[in-house]
Scaffold this motif. Structure first.
Motif, PDB file in Angstrom:
ATOM      1  N   TRP A 283      15.233  -2.168  -2.552  1.00  0.00           N
ATOM      2  CA  TRP A 283      14.859  -2.243  -1.138  1.00  0.00           C
ATOM      3  C   TRP A 283      15.711  -3.292  -0.442  1.00  0.00           C
ATOM      4  O   TRP A 283      15.799  -4.430  -0.903  1.00  0.00           O
ATOM      5  N   VAL A 285      15.843  -5.629   2.360  1.00  0.00           N
ATOM      6  CA  VAL A 285      14.930  -6.236   3.316  1.00  0.00           C
ATOM      7  C   VAL A 285      15.569  -6.344   4.692  1.00  0.00           C
ATOM      8  O   VAL A 285      14.966  -6.020   5.717  1.00  0.00           O
ATOM      9  N   GLU A 320       1.771  -0.417  -7.347  1.00  0.00           N
ATOM     10  CA  GLU A 320       2.606  -1.414  -8.012  1.00  0.00           C
ATOM     11  C   GLU A 320       3.044  -2.514  -7.054  1.00  0.00           C
ATOM     12  O   GLU A 320       3.180  -2.290  -5.838  1.00  0.00           O
ATOM     13  N   GLU A 321       3.282  -3.690  -7.611  1.00  0.00           N
ATOM     14  CA  GLU A 321       3.784  -4.788  -6.801  1.00  0.00           C
ATOM     15  C   GLU A 321       5.126  -4.379  -6.197  1.00  0.00           C
ATOM     16  O   GLU A 321       6.019  -3.903  -6.890  1.00  0.00           O
ATOM     17  N   GLY A 322       5.281  -4.567  -4.916  1.00  0.00           N
ATOM     18  CA  GLY A 322       6.506  -4.179  -4.234  1.00  0.00           C
ATOM     19  C   GLY A 322       6.507  -2.757  -3.722  1.00  0.00           C
ATOM     20  O   GLY A 322       7.392  -2.370  -2.956  1.00  0.00           O
ATOM     21  N   LYS A 324       4.587  -1.357  -1.594  1.00  0.00           N
ATOM     22  CA  LYS A 324       4.240  -1.248  -0.180  1.00  0.00           C
ATOM     23  C   LYS A 324       5.469  -1.137   0.711  1.00  0.00           C
ATOM     24  O   LYS A 324       5.464  -0.411   1.718  1.00  0.00           O
ATOM     25  N   ALA A 325       6.534  -1.835   0.336  1.00  0.00           N
ATOM     26  CA  ALA A 325       7.733  -1.841   1.189  1.00  0.00           C
ATOM     27  C   ALA A 325       8.294  -0.447   1.390  1.00  0.00           C
ATOM     28  O   ALA A 325       8.815  -0.124   2.468  1.00  0.00           O
TER      29      ALA A 325
END
Length: 487
Positions: A283, A285, A320-322, A324-325
């Motif tokens: 990802w 950012v 999972e962590e991350g 959401k992005a």
């Protein structure tokens, strides 16, 4: 429908199957013996009328599932434009007010699930750039491609009615053996001269075929879906690159080969492709983009992803962590966000067992459509408590994990696994799989009816041995089939 126990055994069949992509055939059992997933010799034979019955059931079930998806979406407050505005800065979904929340889907994923479901519906998604208060960027029409799916059906031949057991809507495997391996088996054994030697147009429906006898050509699922996507996103090249991602921790090679086969069909259809691992998806950012990152530390070589097929469960991804992005700009044409196949709605609305009680609620009393269903309810309901013979299934489960079969109040099959720890279960009235006599004992087949771009496309058969085989697990065998053998 009949099981032929003593069919031909091809010379070198293991090497032939391996060369065609069945690299995951042999499994070592706990006692050290080896099990062959593909069964060479036995096969199932059907009449054309039986195949037509299965095709009809597949078509009708697909239509019911689309209606069920509409119903589920309408149970989420975010399904209207007002609901999206009201919920932009605050939570509006709870298990009491929202079906998606009830079955455990995090709220941040709801809008993209609904959005990909309604993609292309101008009345639902066409708005001005911002709402009247100038707060929320609004939605515009788009297209979210869906290529395939598989219904698992109970069927016992002429005189019986196919019944839906579950819908593998997002990540169905056994595609290589259904589309390719059994097709070559039928060609090499030449057991039938029937015009339909096998119910199997999977490959052709993915790739397409040329016109013949003045009839229009079928462009195939890849070309048809990408063409619709380019109508919504005209900035995409005529042949956009399609990434194909799989989870490398799956060590048998089954996931890799199923993804590789789909990738090969997309390439045959004329598109540039690349096979990647889930761990190579990153990802950006700063740029708000999904990226292909070849290796850690090689972010400077990262490539933006416009279109990706992912053989990875959405319910894992969004928890999972991350994770959401990746929902921030998903399928957002205003941001030119990444388009994912299969889209999130395939898991959220269709690819989990909560679909079963919804289908029964909507169609259980319909004599024409309800006949393809089994009564099903959420496990905590009063209707479920009245059943004495049923299958208890986790809403989020795979390969028969944590499925329990109860007959007359007694457990006959228990298959404990990591699934179902959230306590979300459905129950479905018990209909034991048909029984046929095999060389090692009684076997129980389940029909896997394939959909390609929403159309019935073929069949694969898995069968389990003995009482434990009443639940189709990852150790069940695959058998080929014919139509009209030796008629």
């Amino acid at each position: 429908m009949r099981r032929i126990p003593y069919g031909p055994v091809r010379d070198g069949w293991r090497l032939t199957n391996y060369s065609l992509g069945l690299t995951y055939n042999d499994t070592e059992l706990p006692d050290g013996t080896m099990m062959s997933y593909w069964q060479e010799g036995p096969y199932y034979d059907f009449t054309q009328a039986e195949i037509e019955e299965l095709e009809t059931a597949t078509t009708v079930l697909n239509g019911m599932c689309l209606d069920a998806g509409d119903w589920m979406v309408q149970q989420c407050p975010r399904h209207t434009a007002q609901g999206r505005r009201d919920g932009y800065f605050a939570s509006v979904c709870s298990p009491e007010t929202c079906f998606l929340a009830k079955i455990g889907i995090p709220e941040y994923a709801h809008e993209q699930i609904i959005r990909t479901w309604f993609d292309g519906d101008a009345e639902t998604w066409t708005h001005q750039d911002k709402d009247p208060e100038g707060r929320l960027p609004m939605q515009t029409p788009d297209f979210s491609p869906s290529i395939y799916g598989r219904f698992d059906l109970w069927y016992n031949g002429a005189g019986s009615t196919p019944r839906l057991l579950e819908y593998n809507a997002q990540t169905p495997t056994s595609l290589v053996e259904a589309a390719v391996i059994q097709w070559h088996w039928a060609d090499q054994t030449n057991l039938t001269q029937h015009p339909w030697r096998q119910w199997n147009s999977i490959h052709d429906r993915l790739v397409g075929w040329e016109a013949a006898d003045g009839e229009p050509a079928n462009p195939g699922a890849w070309k048809r879906n990408v063409a619709k996507l380019r109508e919504a996103r005209p900035w995409l090249p005529a042949k956009p690159k399609i990434f194909f991602a799989y989870e490398t921790s799956e060590t048998t090679g089954e996931d890799r080969m199923n993804v590789a086969y789909l990738m090969a069909t997309a390439e045959e259809a004329g598109f540039p492709v690349e096979l990647i691992a889930m761990s190579q998806i990153g990802w950006d950012v700063a740029g708000d983009r999904v990226l292909f990152v070849p290796a850690p530390g090689q972010e400077h070589k990262a490539e933006s992803i416009d279109l990706i097929f992912m053989l990875y469960p959405w319910e894992w991804f969004w928890n999972e962590e991350g994770g959401k992005a990746f929902f921030r700009n998903m399928a957002d044409p205003a941001k030119r966000g990444t388009v994912w196949m299969e889209p999130p709605y395939k898991a959220a609305l269709l690819g989990n067992k909560a679909l079963l009680p919804v289908l029964w609620k909507l169609f259980g009393d319909d004599p024409e459509r309800g006949k393809y269903l089994l009564p099903a309810y959420f496990a905590e309901s009063s209707a479920a408590a009245k059943l004495t013979s049923y299958a208890k299934k986790p809403v989020w489960g795979r390969e028969g994990g944590s499925v329990t079969l109860i007959k007359d109040g007694v457990t006959i099959v228990d298959n404990p696994s990591e699934y179902g720890t959230d306590g979300r279960y459905v129950v479905q009235e018990l209909l034991e799989l048909p029984s046929f006599e095999g060389l090692e004992g009684t076997v129980h087949p389940v029909i896997g009816a394939w959909l390609i771009d929403g159309e019935p496309a073929g069949m694969g058969i898995r069968e389990g041995l003995g009482t434990g085989g009443l639940v189709t697990r990852d150790d069940c065998n695959f058998l080929p089939h014919t139509i009209g053998a030796n008629d």
